[in-house]
Design an enzyme around this catalytic site. Structure first.
Site, PDB file in Angstrom:
ATOM      1  N   SER A 125      62.637  31.703  12.754  1.00  0.00           N
ATOM      2  CA  SER A 125      61.722  31.117  11.557  1.00  0.00           C
ATOM      3  C   SER A 125      62.068  31.885  10.521  1.00  0.00           C
ATOM      4  O   SER A 125      62.710  33.106  10.467  1.00  0.00           O
ATOM      5  CB  SER A 125      60.331  31.736  11.950  1.00  0.00           C
ATOM      6  OG  SER A 125      59.581  31.552  10.608  1.00  0.00           O
ATOM      7  N   TYR A 149      53.631  38.868  14.097  1.00  0.00           N
ATOM      8  CA  TYR A 149      54.058  37.333  14.480  1.00  0.00           C
ATOM      9  C   TYR A 149      55.704  37.448  13.938  1.00  0.00           C
ATOM     10  O   TYR A 149      56.678  37.243  14.743  1.00  0.00           O
ATOM     11  CB  TYR A 149      53.473  36.499  13.658  1.00  0.00           C
ATOM     12  CG  TYR A 149      54.277  35.161  13.673  1.00  0.00           C
ATOM     13  CD1 TYR A 149      54.554  34.414  14.984  1.00  0.00           C
ATOM     14  CD2 TYR A 149      54.964  34.701  12.760  1.00  0.00           C
ATOM     15  CE1 TYR A 149      55.225  33.277  14.996  1.00  0.00           C
ATOM     16  CE2 TYR A 149      55.675  33.606  12.600  1.00  0.00           C
ATOM     17  CZ  TYR A 149      55.907  32.767  13.706  1.00  0.00           C
ATOM     18  OH  TYR A 149      56.729  31.725  13.665  1.00  0.00           O
ATOM     19  N   LYS A 153      59.495  37.574  16.242  1.00  0.00           N
ATOM     20  CA  LYS A 153      60.863  36.852  15.990  1.00  0.00           C
ATOM     21  C   LYS A 153      61.802  37.461  15.826  1.00  0.00           C
ATOM     22  O   LYS A 153      63.000  37.149  16.385  1.00  0.00           O
ATOM     23  CB  LYS A 153      60.531  35.890  14.883  1.00  0.00           C
ATOM     24  CG  LYS A 153      59.283  34.584  15.254  1.00  0.00           C
ATOM     25  CD  LYS A 153      59.733  33.522  16.376  1.00  0.00           C
ATOM     26  CE  LYS A 153      58.700  32.642  16.674  1.00  0.00           C
ATOM     27  NZ  LYS A 153      58.897  31.875  17.673  1.00  0.00           N
TER      28      LYS A 153
HETATM   29  P1  NAD Z   1      52.732  24.828  18.638  1.00  0.00           P
HETATM   30  O1  NAD Z   1      51.511  26.062  18.883  1.00  0.00           O
HETATM   31  O2  NAD Z   1      52.067  23.495  18.411  1.00  0.00           O
HETATM   32  O3  NAD Z   1      53.462  24.934  20.035  1.00  0.00           O
HETATM   33  C1  NAD Z   1      54.048  25.997  20.996  1.00  0.00           C
HETATM   34  C2  NAD Z   1      53.532  25.474  22.259  1.00  0.00           C
HETATM   35  O4  NAD Z   1      53.784  26.744  23.191  1.00  0.00           O
HETATM   36  C3  NAD Z   1      52.123  25.055  22.516  1.00  0.00           C
HETATM   37  O5  NAD Z   1      51.917  24.052  23.144  1.00  0.00           O
HETATM   38  C4  NAD Z   1      51.476  26.236  23.386  1.00  0.00           C
HETATM   39  O6  NAD Z   1      50.469  25.995  24.282  1.00  0.00           O
HETATM   40  C5  NAD Z   1      52.613  26.703  23.840  1.00  0.00           C
HETATM   41  N1  NAD Z   1      52.878  28.079  24.661  1.00  0.00           N
HETATM   42  C6  NAD Z   1      52.446  29.196  23.723  1.00  0.00           C
HETATM   43  N2  NAD Z   1      52.390  30.311  24.866  1.00  0.00           N
HETATM   44  C7  NAD Z   1      53.131  29.965  25.823  1.00  0.00           C
HETATM   45  C8  NAD Z   1      53.308  30.506  26.969  1.00  0.00           C
HETATM   46  N3  NAD Z   1      53.141  31.814  27.268  1.00  0.00           N
HETATM   47  N4  NAD Z   1      53.721  29.688  28.056  1.00  0.00           N
HETATM   48  C9  NAD Z   1      53.796  28.531  27.734  1.00  0.00           C
HETATM   49  N5  NAD Z   1      53.506  27.824  26.761  1.00  0.00           N
HETATM   50  C10 NAD Z   1      53.286  28.641  25.932  1.00  0.00           C
HETATM   51  O7  NAD Z   1      53.758  25.497  17.512  1.00  0.00           O
HETATM   52  P2  NAD Z   1      54.757  24.847  16.744  1.00  0.00           P
HETATM   53  O8  NAD Z   1      54.519  24.626  15.517  1.00  0.00           O
HETATM   54  O9  NAD Z   1      55.354  23.595  17.630  1.00  0.00           O
HETATM   55  O10 NAD Z   1      56.059  26.178  17.046  1.00  0.00           O
HETATM   56  C11 NAD Z   1      57.107  26.150  18.012  1.00  0.00           C
HETATM   57  C12 NAD Z   1      57.824  27.263  17.664  1.00  0.00           C
HETATM   58  O11 NAD Z   1      58.492  27.340  16.703  1.00  0.00           O
HETATM   59  C13 NAD Z   1      57.077  28.426  17.904  1.00  0.00           C
HETATM   60  O12 NAD Z   1      57.836  29.560  18.560  1.00  0.00           O
HETATM   61  C14 NAD Z   1      56.860  28.883  16.449  1.00  0.00           C
HETATM   62  O13 NAD Z   1      56.649  30.316  16.386  1.00  0.00           O
HETATM   63  C15 NAD Z   1      58.137  28.539  15.855  1.00  0.00           C
HETATM   64  N6  NAD Z   1      57.805  28.090  14.494  1.00  0.00           N
HETATM   65  C16 NAD Z   1      57.112  27.354  13.821  1.00  0.00           C
HETATM   66  C17 NAD Z   1      56.957  27.039  12.753  1.00  0.00           C
HETATM   67  C18 NAD Z   1      55.861  26.220  12.347  1.00  0.00           C
HETATM   68  O14 NAD Z   1      55.524  26.343  10.806  1.00  0.00           O
HETATM   69  N7  NAD Z   1      55.200  25.379  12.926  1.00  0.00           N
HETATM   70  C19 NAD Z   1      57.623  27.786  11.808  1.00  0.00           C
HETATM   71  C20 NAD Z   1      58.663  28.690  12.085  1.00  0.00           C
HETATM   72  C21 NAD Z   1      58.870  28.971  13.530  1.00  0.00           C
HETATM   73  C1  UD1 Z   2      53.215  30.875   6.751  1.00  0.00           C
HETATM   74  C2  UD1 Z   2      53.409  32.084   7.420  1.00  0.00           C
HETATM   75  C3  UD1 Z   2      54.753  32.380   7.911  1.00  0.00           C
HETATM   76  C4  UD1 Z   2      55.263  31.173   8.844  1.00  0.00           C
HETATM   77  C5  UD1 Z   2      55.014  29.974   8.159  1.00  0.00           C
HETATM   78  C6  UD1 Z   2      55.445  28.406   8.872  1.00  0.00           C
HETATM   79  C7  UD1 Z   2      51.797  33.618   6.252  1.00  0.00           C
HETATM   80  C8  UD1 Z   2      51.591  34.729   5.429  1.00  0.00           C
HETATM   81  N1  UD1 Z   2      53.026  33.440   6.551  1.00  0.00           N
HETATM   82  O1  UD1 Z   2      54.148  31.037   5.577  1.00  0.00           O
HETATM   83  O2  UD1 Z   2      54.873  33.560   8.883  1.00  0.00           O
HETATM   84  O3  UD1 Z   2      56.657  31.306   9.274  1.00  0.00           O
HETATM   85  O4  UD1 Z   2      53.665  29.629   7.699  1.00  0.00           O
HETATM   86  O5  UD1 Z   2      54.536  28.312   9.995  1.00  0.00           O
HETATM   87  O6  UD1 Z   2      50.813  33.274   6.742  1.00  0.00           O
HETATM   88  N2  UD1 Z   2      48.684  27.634   0.594  1.00  0.00           N
HETATM   89  C9  UD1 Z   2      47.806  27.494  -0.157  1.00  0.00           C
HETATM   90  N3  UD1 Z   2      46.415  27.122   0.333  1.00  0.00           N
HETATM   91  C10 UD1 Z   2      46.474  27.048   1.434  1.00  0.00           C
HETATM   92  C11 UD1 Z   2      47.587  27.229   2.530  1.00  0.00           C
HETATM   93  C12 UD1 Z   2      48.558  27.639   1.847  1.00  0.00           C
HETATM   94  O7  UD1 Z   2      47.830  27.514  -1.303  1.00  0.00           O
HETATM   95  O8  UD1 Z   2      45.091  26.686   2.195  1.00  0.00           O
HETATM   96  C13 UD1 Z   2      50.167  27.966   0.006  1.00  0.00           C
HETATM   97  C14 UD1 Z   2      50.618  29.476   0.188  1.00  0.00           C
HETATM   98  O9  UD1 Z   2      50.061  30.486  -0.520  1.00  0.00           O
HETATM   99  C15 UD1 Z   2      52.239  29.097   0.210  1.00  0.00           C
HETATM  100  C16 UD1 Z   2      52.434  27.643   0.513  1.00  0.00           C
HETATM  101  O10 UD1 Z   2      51.112  27.151   0.498  1.00  0.00           O
HETATM  102  O11 UD1 Z   2      52.557  29.352  -1.105  1.00  0.00           O
HETATM  103  C17 UD1 Z   2      52.711  27.478   1.978  1.00  0.00           C
HETATM  104  O12 UD1 Z   2      52.028  28.355   2.984  1.00  0.00           O
HETATM  105  P1  UD1 Z   2      51.977  27.909   4.515  1.00  0.00           P
HETATM  106  O13 UD1 Z   2      52.161  26.484   4.923  1.00  0.00           O
HETATM  107  O14 UD1 Z   2      50.811  28.977   5.154  1.00  0.00           O
HETATM  108  O15 UD1 Z   2      53.502  28.669   4.723  1.00  0.00           O
HETATM  109  P2  UD1 Z   2      54.070  29.988   4.486  1.00  0.00           P
HETATM  110  O16 UD1 Z   2      53.319  30.738   3.376  1.00  0.00           O
HETATM  111  O17 UD1 Z   2      55.573  29.637   4.010  1.00  0.00           O
END
Ligand code: NAD
Ligand code: UD1
Length: 338
Positions: A125, A149, A153
């Site tokens: 991430s 979190y 990572k």
């Molecule tokens: P998500 O929660 O929708 O998907 C994660 C999946 O992993 C879920 O289906 C959950 O049930 C499963 N899971 C969690 N722990 C587990 C375990 N111990 N064993 C088996 N399954 C397990 O999240 P996502 O948004 O699809 O994210 C996927 C990955 O990408 C995550 O590692 C997350 O940290 C990373 N990531 C997500 C974002 C984002 O904004 N969505 C941003 C950066 C990184």
């Molecule tokens: C968040 C997480 C980050 C994670 C990323 C993607 C935090 C502090 N950081 O980041 O670790 O990798 O999501 O999953 O939670 N915002 C509003 N109102 C809301 C929600 C968000 O104004 O109700 C604003 C935030 O202040 C930010 C932007 O929208 O400026 C995006 O927010 P968000 O979607 O939570 O992503 P990140 O802040 O980038």
């Protein structure tokens, strides 16, 4: 027949990647404990794409269960999505996050090595850049973490780097996602957060559909073009395509590479709200609220490495992102339980 194993394949990014892999003809196995997902997601994926998919229920911390998966199926590579991702929750339950994310990854790698499967795509991430000093952010920028979190990572990245140092025949890509949004253009699969969404786009979509009265915009005094926070929003289908490219890259490369997956363009909170309203012809009431602790002003990627190494770049526009998010939300107002 060899399969791609997706840990966490039923989640938001996993289900879209499963769809992309099936459409490209790869046999897929999902291994998910459904702690943050629904079995409906991959059922819908199988309706959208003909292909070979096996869905298994299990936890990556369960070494015996993982061994069984590798014993019963021929696996060529693993895309490791499984993990917990809520920043606030991670500060309340750090041990749970370290156990699930860090210990889970160590267990997965141990089993992979036992079965001589050494190709891994890891969901990292942009959070590993902490509060970056300059934007756009290149992969070489310093890493830091401000919450468990993000720390999990970062720890996993360091562990995987040490693994490759010790055993250079591994091929690992650390994909550093910026802000994934949007949904498959069918509107059949999408992001389905539990409870109140932490992230901006699902919150906007729930306000637009009438489930929440208004959006709180966290801060309007940041040093950005309109004072609200700037992020690099990337369409989840572009992100899914990036995983396909990373897997293809690993067919011929060993070692470890960190690669940003972002568009390279930053949009503010108000840009997002206004574009969502204009494209979808729907109101998104909002109020300005105090800054959210831990937030940074501006974060967007330097995406060049993904293009030069993987031949990947984002193709979808902001209009595509808001349109597809709304199609999913309006067709499934209560997510998979609609
Ligand atoms: P998500 O929660 O929708 O998907 C994660 C999946 O992993 C879920 O289906 C959950 O049930 C499963 N899971 C969690 N722990 C587990 C375990 N111990 N064993 C088996 N399954 C397990 O999240 P996502 O948004 O699809 O994210 C996927 C990955 O990408 C995550 O590692 C997350 O940290 C990373 N990531 C997500 C974002 C984002 O904004 N969505 C941003 C950066 C990184
Ligand atoms: C968040 C997480 C980050 C994670 C990323 C993607 C935090 C502090 N950081 O980041 O670790 O990798 O999501 O999953 O939670 N915002 C509003 N109102 C809301 C929600 C968000 O104004 O109700 C604003 C935030 O202040 C930010 C932007 O929208 O400026 C995006 O927010 P968000 O979607 O939570 O992503 P990140 O802040 O980038």
């Amino acid at each position: 027949m060899t399969h791609i194993l997706l840990t966490g394949g039923a989640g938001y990014i996993g289900s879209h990647t499963a769809l992309a892999l099936l459409r490209a003809g790869y046999p897929v196995i999902s291994f998910d404990n459904y702690s943050n997902s629904s079995t409906s997601a991959l059922e819908r994926v199988t309706q959208l794409a003909a292909g070979n998919i096996t869905t298994l229920s299990g936890d990556i911390r369960d070494e015996a269960a993982l061994r069984e998966v590798f014993r019963q199926h021929k696996i060529s590579a693993v895309v490791h999505f499984a993990g917990l991702k809520a920043v606030g929750e991670s500060t309340e339950m750090p041990l749970h996050y370290y156990d699930n994310n860090v210990a889970g990854t160590v267990t997965l790698c141990r089993v992979m090595r036992e079965f001589n499967v050494k190709k891994l795509v890891f969901s990292s991430s942009a959070t590993v850049y902490g509060d970056a000093k300059t934007v756009p952010i290149a992969e070489s920028a310093p890493r830091s973490a401000t919450n468990p979190y993000g720390q999990s990572k970062l720890m996993i990245e360091l562990i995987l780097e040490d693994l490759v140092k010790a055993e250079p025949d591994w091929g690992i890509t650390l994909l550093r996602y910026f802000n994934p949004v949007g949904a498959d253009s069918s509107g059949q699969i999408g992001e389905d957060p539990n409870g109140i969404p932490n992230n901006l786009m699902p919150f906007i979509a729930q306000v637009a559909v009438g489930q929440r009265p208004k959006l709180s915009v966290f801060g309007d005094d940041y040093p950005t073009h309109d004072g609200t926070g700037v992020r690099d929003y990337i369409h989840v289908s572009d992100l899914a395509a990036g995983h396909l490219k990373a897997l293809q890259y690993l067919e011929t490369h060993q070692g470890i590479e960190a690669i940003n997956l972002g568009t390279g363009t930053g949009y503010s909170v108000l840009d997002m709200v206004k574009t969502f309203s204009a494209i979808n012809q729907v109101a998104v009431p909002y109020q300005i609220a105090p800054r959210r602790p831990g937030d940074i002003a501006s974060c967007y990627a330097k995406p060049d490495k993904a293009l030069s190494l993987l031949g990947w770049q984002a193709e979808k526009t902001l209009d595509d992102m808001v349109r597809d998010s709304w199609r999913w939300q309006s067709q499934n107002p209560n997510g998979y339980s609609s």
